[in-house]
Scaffold this motif. Sequence first.
Motif, mmCIF file in Angstrom:
data_model
loop_
_atom_site.group_PDB
_atom_site.id
_atom_site.type_symbol
_atom_site.label_atom_id
_atom_site.label_comp_id
_atom_site.label_asym_id
_atom_site.label_seq_id
_atom_site.Cartn_x
_atom_site.Cartn_y
_atom_site.Cartn_z
ATOM 1 N N ASP A 65 -2.051 6.429 1.098
ATOM 2 C CA ASP A 65 -2.916 5.377 0.560
ATOM 3 C C ASP A 65 -2.219 4.644 -0.575
ATOM 4 O OD1 ASP A 65 -3.190 6.841 -1.804
ATOM 5 O OD2 ASP A 65 -5.119 7.701 -1.236
ATOM 6 N N ALA A 66 -2.902 3.628 -1.101
ATOM 7 C CA ALA A 66 -2.260 2.722 -2.043
ATOM 8 C C ALA A 66 -1.899 3.398 -3.372
ATOM 9 C CB ALA A 66 -3.173 1.527 -2.299
ATOM 10 N N LYS A 79 -2.437 -0.781 3.318
ATOM 11 C CA LYS A 79 -3.681 -0.007 3.263
ATOM 12 C C LYS A 79 -4.715 -0.666 2.363
ATOM 13 C CE LYS A 79 -2.594 3.804 5.652
ATOM 14 N NZ LYS A 79 -3.396 4.362 6.753
ATOM 15 N N ASP A 80 -4.254 -1.177 1.211
ATOM 16 C CA ASP A 80 -5.184 -1.776 0.245
ATOM 17 C C ASP A 80 -4.405 -2.766 -0.610
ATOM 18 O OD1 ASP A 80 -7.067 -2.467 -1.611
ATOM 19 O OD2 ASP A 80 -7.435 -0.428 -2.367
ATOM 20 N N ASN A 127 -5.357 -4.954 -2.607
ATOM 21 C CA ASN A 127 -5.915 -5.281 -3.923
ATOM 22 C C ASN A 127 -5.995 -4.085 -4.863
ATOM 23 O OD1 ASN A 127 -6.452 -8.048 -3.229
ATOM 24 N ND2 ASN A 127 -8.176 -7.311 -1.980
ATOM 25 N N ASN A 128 -5.345 -2.985 -4.498
ATOM 26 C CA ASN A 128 -5.418 -1.787 -5.344
ATOM 27 C C ASN A 128 -4.781 -2.064 -6.702
ATOM 28 O OD1 ASN A 128 -3.990 0.937 -6.305
ATOM 29 N ND2 ASN A 128 -5.862 1.436 -5.176
#
Length: 572
Positions: free
Chosen positions: A526-527, A556-557, A559-560
């Motif tokens: 994940d991020a 995955k993200d 905008n993390n």
Amino acid sequence: MITFFSMRPTRLAVPALALLLGACTVSSVHRGASREPLQRIEVEQPPLAADPLTNSLAAEFALADADLETAAKNYARAAQASNDPALAAQATRVAIAARQWDMARGALARWIELKPADSGIHQARALLALHDGKPDAAYEDLLALAKEPEAKGWRTIAQTLLDSPDREAAGALLERLATPELLGSKAETWIALSQLAQRLQHKPLAQSLADKAVARFATADTYTWAAQLKFQNGDHAAARALFADALRRDPKDVHLRAAYAVLLAELGDNAEAARVLAQGPQDDYTYAARAAYAARANDKTLIEPLYRELKALPTPRPPARLNLLGELAELLEHKPDALAWYQQVPVDDEHWFEAQMRSALLLDGEGKHAEAMGMIHQLQARAGDDVKQLGEAFLLEAEILSRHKRDEQTVAVYDRGLQALPDDTRLLYARALLNDDLDHVDAAVRDLRRLLELKPNDADALNALGYTLADRTDKKDEALTLIQKALLLKPGEPAIIDSLGWAHYRLGHLDEALKQLKVAFQKQPDAEIAAHFGEVLWAAGQKDEAKKVWEQGRKKDANNKVLLDTIKRLAS
């Protein structure tokens, strides 16, 4: 510790007159020509070692204090002085539990002397034989138990073998005993003995018994256990094949399909789990399970037909089904329909509170923020003394405010919630995480420390406190200890492995940090883990690799915040 013997105190039948007379010595006293009644009888108090009542009472007191050794000594004395076989049996059992083997042998000899046909002797004698390394002698007594009618002796055999200090010898004994003639004609006995073999680490015997049970009985339970055993031993393909064969034989067996779905979900195939449950007869359990698996798979091709199927069922609809219809409509983004379903859940039903919570979220999502907040405040007032519901209502209010970036108002909601529910661990944890995000580090640490006072073995709280201390304070050694404890409680958890790697990085242990973060990223790319792993790779001079990891995290993200801040700080 022996868990199968009853530790009931043995009550000796002692005449009241004997008790009275045993308390003193009466001597002859002449008063002229007459005597008082019974004054010519002299009664001597027996010595302590020969008094079964005194010793058994002392043993009971020792048992109450969990002093097995003293209890064993006193019961042994009582047994030798008494003709009560129940007392000898108790003395034997307590001596075995206390691992006082010589006392156990003496008490057992007394038990056999007083009541040689007592079936309990077989277990005690077998346990002593196993302790003495005499499996053949133990076999004779266990065989006698196996021959008891209606398979009653197998439970005792299982307890005896599980308590054996030598698991290999116990497994070999079970293999000698587990013959078709002794196991009998009940499928559950075969399954239980296969499970016992598995616990004794005798895997070939466990599988053999499971396979033979399937061939002999072909019931849902035998197939389910055999498949679970294959799964436990790593043969996933064989486990699936067994379930498929069982379902071909009995496609209407709901229990069998449910067990297969659980196995598929454990293998990560939630979509197939939902498909398996969709076959055959349906009830509210299968509908709910199908919905859960389809939601985990995020597969609208499974959710949509299930929704249509549920809507087509005749009315009146049970409250649980109304709530499920609302959740499915939400997943399909039919928000007005979802609200309509939730509104139909009766106020006196257990699903009503959940339906109202979901409705509030939907209303806020539709731009009706004031209406949503009003509904939540009503739920808080209605929850009253229901701690679970009241806490959930505060958490929901905070979640909605957080969505609108009203961070200080969100903290105030947690404060208000903790005034109503002091030391509520859910609210403490949520407030700590938010305060950490807001750079209120002291407040976050304070809440997490309080949470750990309330729940010392909460792995998530240990990890959160450890990460915060490692990342935001100079207490990095304490941080490492906390995270290591969390990992012991949740082995293999990617988020905790990530924290462990990050703590090592903060301590300057670059090689160990890379090792741990690589594992965490492989388990869960994940991020945020990508941000940490990429930073450590960058620090190790592997900048191209760091950029590749960050790019995977952005997929995955995108905008993390942690990932974006890391890239901006290092690579821009």
